[in-house]
Motif scaffolding. Structure first.
Motif, PDB file in Angstrom:
ATOM      1  N   LEU A 512       0.762  -1.219  -0.110  1.00 51.24           N
ATOM      2  CA  LEU A 512       0.051  -0.316  -0.169  1.00 51.24           C
ATOM      3  C   LEU A 512       0.886   1.275  -0.119  1.00 51.24           C
ATOM      4  CD1 LEU A 512      -2.979  -0.966   2.309  1.00 51.24           C
ATOM      5  CD2 LEU A 512      -2.535  -1.459  -0.070  1.00 51.24           C
ATOM      6  N   MET A 513       0.394   2.408  -0.553  1.00 52.73           N
ATOM      7  CA  MET A 513       1.065   3.680  -0.729  1.00 52.73           C
ATOM      8  C   MET A 513       0.332   4.581   0.187  1.00 52.73           C
ATOM      9  SD  MET A 513       1.477   3.720  -4.790  1.00 52.73           S
ATOM     10  CE  MET A 513       2.904   2.468  -5.403  1.00 52.73           C
ATOM     11  N   ALA A 514       1.326   5.073   1.318  1.00 49.23           N
ATOM     12  CA  ALA A 514       0.838   5.821   2.167  1.00 49.23           C
ATOM     13  C   ALA A 514       0.917   7.357   1.742  1.00 49.23           C
ATOM     14  CB  ALA A 514       1.545   5.789   3.464  1.00 49.23           C
ATOM     15  N   TRP A 515      -0.275   7.824   1.345  1.00 47.71           N
ATOM     16  CA  TRP A 515      -0.379   9.262   0.799  1.00 47.71           C
ATOM     17  C   TRP A 515      -0.680  10.183   1.625  1.00 47.71           C
ATOM     18  CZ3 TRP A 515      -4.412  12.153  -0.309  1.00 47.71           C
ATOM     19  CH2 TRP A 515      -5.638  11.644  -0.502  1.00 47.71           C
ATOM     20  N   GLU A 516      -1.580   9.889   2.443  1.00 45.14           N
ATOM     21  CA  GLU A 516      -2.284  11.005   3.205  1.00 45.14           C
ATOM     22  C   GLU A 516      -1.518  11.777   4.623  1.00 45.14           C
ATOM     23  OE1 GLU A 516      -6.900  10.251   3.523  1.00 45.14           O
ATOM     24  OE2 GLU A 516      -5.670   8.375   3.983  1.00 45.14           O
ATOM     25  N   ARG A 517      -0.856  10.912   5.357  1.00 46.20           N
ATOM     26  CA  ARG A 517      -0.056  11.360   6.264  1.00 46.20           C
ATOM     27  C   ARG A 517       1.002  10.277   6.516  1.00 46.20           C
ATOM     28  NH1 ARG A 517      -4.562  11.601   8.079  1.00 46.20           N
ATOM     29  NH2 ARG A 517      -4.308   9.790   9.391  1.00 46.20           N
ATOM     30  N   PRO A 518       2.337  10.752   6.974  1.00 50.49           N
ATOM     31  CA  PRO A 518       3.444   9.841   7.160  1.00 50.49           C
ATOM     32  C   PRO A 518       3.002   8.845   7.952  1.00 50.49           C
ATOM     33  CG  PRO A 518       4.400  11.964   7.095  1.00 50.49           C
ATOM     34  CD  PRO A 518       2.799  12.189   6.960  1.00 50.49           C
ATOM     35  N   GLU A 519       2.368   9.264   9.063  1.00 49.79           N
ATOM     36  CA  GLU A 519       1.910   8.187  10.346  1.00 49.79           C
ATOM     37  C   GLU A 519       1.027   6.951   9.737  1.00 49.79           C
ATOM     38  OE1 GLU A 519       0.063  11.717  11.274  1.00 49.79           O
ATOM     39  OE2 GLU A 519       2.080  11.879  10.195  1.00 49.79           O
ATOM     40  N   VAL A 520       0.402   7.318   8.582  1.00 46.71           N
ATOM     41  CA  VAL A 520      -0.419   6.296   8.009  1.00 46.71           C
ATOM     42  C   VAL A 520       0.354   5.233   7.428  1.00 46.71           C
ATOM     43  CG1 VAL A 520      -1.600   5.605   6.003  1.00 46.71           C
ATOM     44  CG2 VAL A 520      -2.252   7.831   7.269  1.00 46.71           C
ATOM     45  N   GLY A 521       1.579   5.489   6.985  1.00 43.98           N
ATOM     46  CA  GLY A 521       2.690   4.351   6.506  1.00 43.98           C
ATOM     47  C   GLY A 521       2.935   3.467   7.680  1.00 43.98           C
TER      48      GLY A 521
END
Ligand code: ACM
Length: 637
Positions: A512-521
């Motif tokens: 998955l590509m975390a684009w919304e916020r770094p913490e999402v990654g």
């Protein structure tokens, strides 16, 4: 000659998002009457429409079509003004207003469409400071034009050779590698002199290729002596070493700040295995030749992933032989087409797609440059183009405007409760697996509007049967079926971070590509997904590069200065034990704004080169000032 011009201004009242004031000038020598005016703009009128001095007849995403007051006539040299409030957000940059205008003349029976010239958007009564320089002045500690910078470099500067030539005894594979890198250099710098030549001549330096040794994927070493030796264990490493030699020689030839080495060594390997860039070809279409050039640019930066965003609401660009309508009406926008004009489009329809033959050629071009193509069909949201031309993918009884995407499209998600949806996707995937040899197929999954499908009778029945609650559990149900369909075809699922919503899919083998916020990654990695970091705040190259109004670009994810794109550390707070899940980083090039190649280049560069260095070079080897000095030499699209 444009005979009509649209100017737009913005003022902050009423709260929260203010008023867009639009003025149409008649520059023709005839009275203008019996017309409609349309413009395309990311600053949109929201429902209920609130317009003074005109009627907003239709608003489809960014396309707004207005009727003037009955009987309005505009004499030559005169203008007509109306005001739009209830906007989706406050504009912040000169590029947030109208991007194109279309006048439809209705006096003579068959309506005819005429282009309207548009201006930048200006805020009323505000001083507009000039943006400062986007990058600091460059400074070099080492005079070598290598970008991304290597892990270890210990070189002594020397004279500039005429060219580099294969050492005596080079085998056919070595000669082919030379020729390939010279061809790449020639495509990127057609005006520059060759850096590699097959023939030894006075002033050329011999280069030997030594295959083998203890190098990871893409790693290489260069020993500079009487004969220069490029050492690597694989084709990628050899190509990387030759590109670095080519960059150093090109730099020394074109700019006397740079030198070619007389002796010494470079030892190098990529920081991340995923060094990517995405390109959106739906909002604006870039043809196969353009895409090949983009791949050349990636290769010159030792990037190895091309994420090809092939479908979106605005157009389906991938030929699927089972559904020719996808790339006919589904790849055409115009005032009289099923898909309305969108940002930058004028009176004439725009159309574009890739034939399967072109796709194969692009994939082969990428493979030769060590680049894997990750194709994306963006589902279940972002699907207006497919929904417009394929029957059965929506619930026919779902009321129009049951929900809207963040981009303003109504009812734009494939219905997860219709078997037709899966039949359609099975046919699409069957053709895709034949075209794209990479391990991942990217299925989007982003920005499904909360509330999607909840007015669909079929969706309600499915929710009841499966015990699903709300849009995102429905989405997860859909995603699980899609993941299974991909697995049956030997592919792994890649998607945007929202794929994990509502229960997500099995994380095993999913990226998955975390684009919304770094913490999402970090959270996704914790859940067991492989992660690529694509934070909008640093790696979305359509974002503005400075806060000033006069700076062009999108502002919704904030400002991303070239300094920030370069220095940003996506690993950031990744806990040590989750690091292995983070495969790398990529830039995303969303193209709503890029109505011209010049505008594209103005924003994508130099930031793309900064992302490339962030993907390759370890943190403690990054140097903003060196980067600023070298990046001036780099090619644009
Ligand atoms: C995205 O920016 N919607 C992935």
């Amino acid at each position: 000659m444009y005979r009509y011009r649209l100017e737009n201004t913005w003022s902050p009242e009423p709260a929260p998002y203010g008023t867009l004031k639009v003025t149409l000038w008649n520059l023709s020598d005839e009275v203008l009457s019996d017309f409609r005016l349309a413009y395309t703009s990311l600053t949109r009128a929201m429902r209920p429409f609130a317009v003074e001095g005109a009627e907003l007849e239709l608003r489809d995403a960014n396309y707004h079509r207005f009727a003037p007051p009955a009987g309005l006539e505009i004499a030559p040299g005169e203008s007509w003004t109306f005001e739009v409030t209830n906007l989706n957000r406050d504009p912040r940059h000169r590029t947030d207003g109208a991007k194109s205008g279309i006048l439809t003349l209705t006096a003579s029976g068959t309506p005819t469409h005429v282009d309207v010239e548009v201006s930048d958007l200006f805020p009323e009564g505000r001083d507009l400071p000039e943006p400062g320089p986007l990058l600091p002045e460059g400074k070099l500690d080492e005079p070598y034009a290598v970008l991304p910078w290597p892990i270890a470099l210990d070189l002594q500067p020397g004279d500039t050779p005429l060219a580099l030539c294969p050492a005596p005894g080079s085998d056919a594979a070595a000669l082919a590698a030379f020729s390939q890198v010279e061809a790449l250099h020639r495509r990127l710098y057609p005006e520059a002199r060759a850096v590699f030549s097959m023939l030894p001549m006075p002033g050329t330096r011999p280069v030997a290729i030594a295959r083998g040794g203890d190098f990871g994927t893409g790693g290489y070493a260069i020993e500079v002596a009487e004969t220069i030796t490029v050492k690597a264990a694989d084709d990628d490493g050899i190509r990387h070493g030759l590109i670095v030699l080519g960059q150093m020689l090109h730099g020394a030839v074109v700019d006397d700040a740079f030198r070619f080495p007389a002796s010494g060594t470079i030892t190098d390997a990529p920081r991340y295995s995923w060094r990517g860039s995405h390109l959106d070809v739906s909002r604006q279409f870039w043809n196969a030749t353009d895409v090949s050039r983009f791949l050349d640019i990636l290769a010159w930066h030792r990037m190895n992933i091309f994420h090809w965003h092939l479908t979106d609401d605005e157009g389906w660009r991938l030929e699927i032989k089972a559904y020719p309508q996808l790339t006919q009406a589904g790849a055409t926008r115009g005032p009289d087409e099923p898909l309305t004009p969108q940002l930058g489009n004028g009176a004439k329809p725009v159309h574009g797609f890739y034939t399967q033959e072109e796709i194969r050629a692009v994939v082969a071009h990428a493979a030769a440059l060590g680049i894997t193509v990750v194709p994306e069909v963006d589902i279940p949201g972002h699907s207006t183009a497919a929904l417009t031309v394929i029957d059965g993918l929506a619930d026919p009884q779902e009321a129009p405007h049951s929900y809207h995407s963040i981009q303003g499209y109504a009812n734009n998600a494939l219905n997860p409760a219709r078997e037709e949806t899966y039949d359609f996707l099975a046919n699409v995937f069957d053709e895709m697996v034949d075209l794209f040899p990479g391990e991942y197929l990217h299925i989007g999954g982003d920005e499904v509007a909360d509330g999607s499908w909840l007015n669909s009778h079929y969706a309600r029945l499915l929710m009841e049967k499966e015990g699903l609650k709300g849009t995102f559990e429905l989405q997860s149900h859909f995603m699980r079926r899609v993941a299974k369909m991909l697995a049956e075809r030997g592919k792994k699922l890649a998607g945007w971070n929202e794929v994990a919503h509502g229960g997500g899919v099995d994380p095993e083998g999913t990226l998955l590509m975390a684009w919304e916020r770094p913490e999402v990654g970090i959270e996704l990695a914790r859940q067991g997904y492989d992660v690529v970091m694509t934070p909008g705040q640093a790696y979305y190259l359509d974002m503005v590069q400075a806060d000033e109004w006069l700076e062009p670009g999108a502002g919704w994810a904030g400002t991303s200065t070239p300094v920030n794109s370069y220095t940003y550390e996506a690993e950031g707070d990744f806990p040590e034990e989750l690091r292995p899940r983070m495969k790398g980083i990529q830039s995303c090039i969303w193209c709503e704004h890029f109505t011209s190649r010049a505008y594209f280049n103005r924003l994508v560069f130099p930031r793309l080169c900064g992302v490339a260095e962030a993907a390759w070079t370890p943190k403690d080897r990054k140097d903003l000032y060196r980067y600023a000095a070298i990046v001036k030499l780099h090619p644009v699209f």
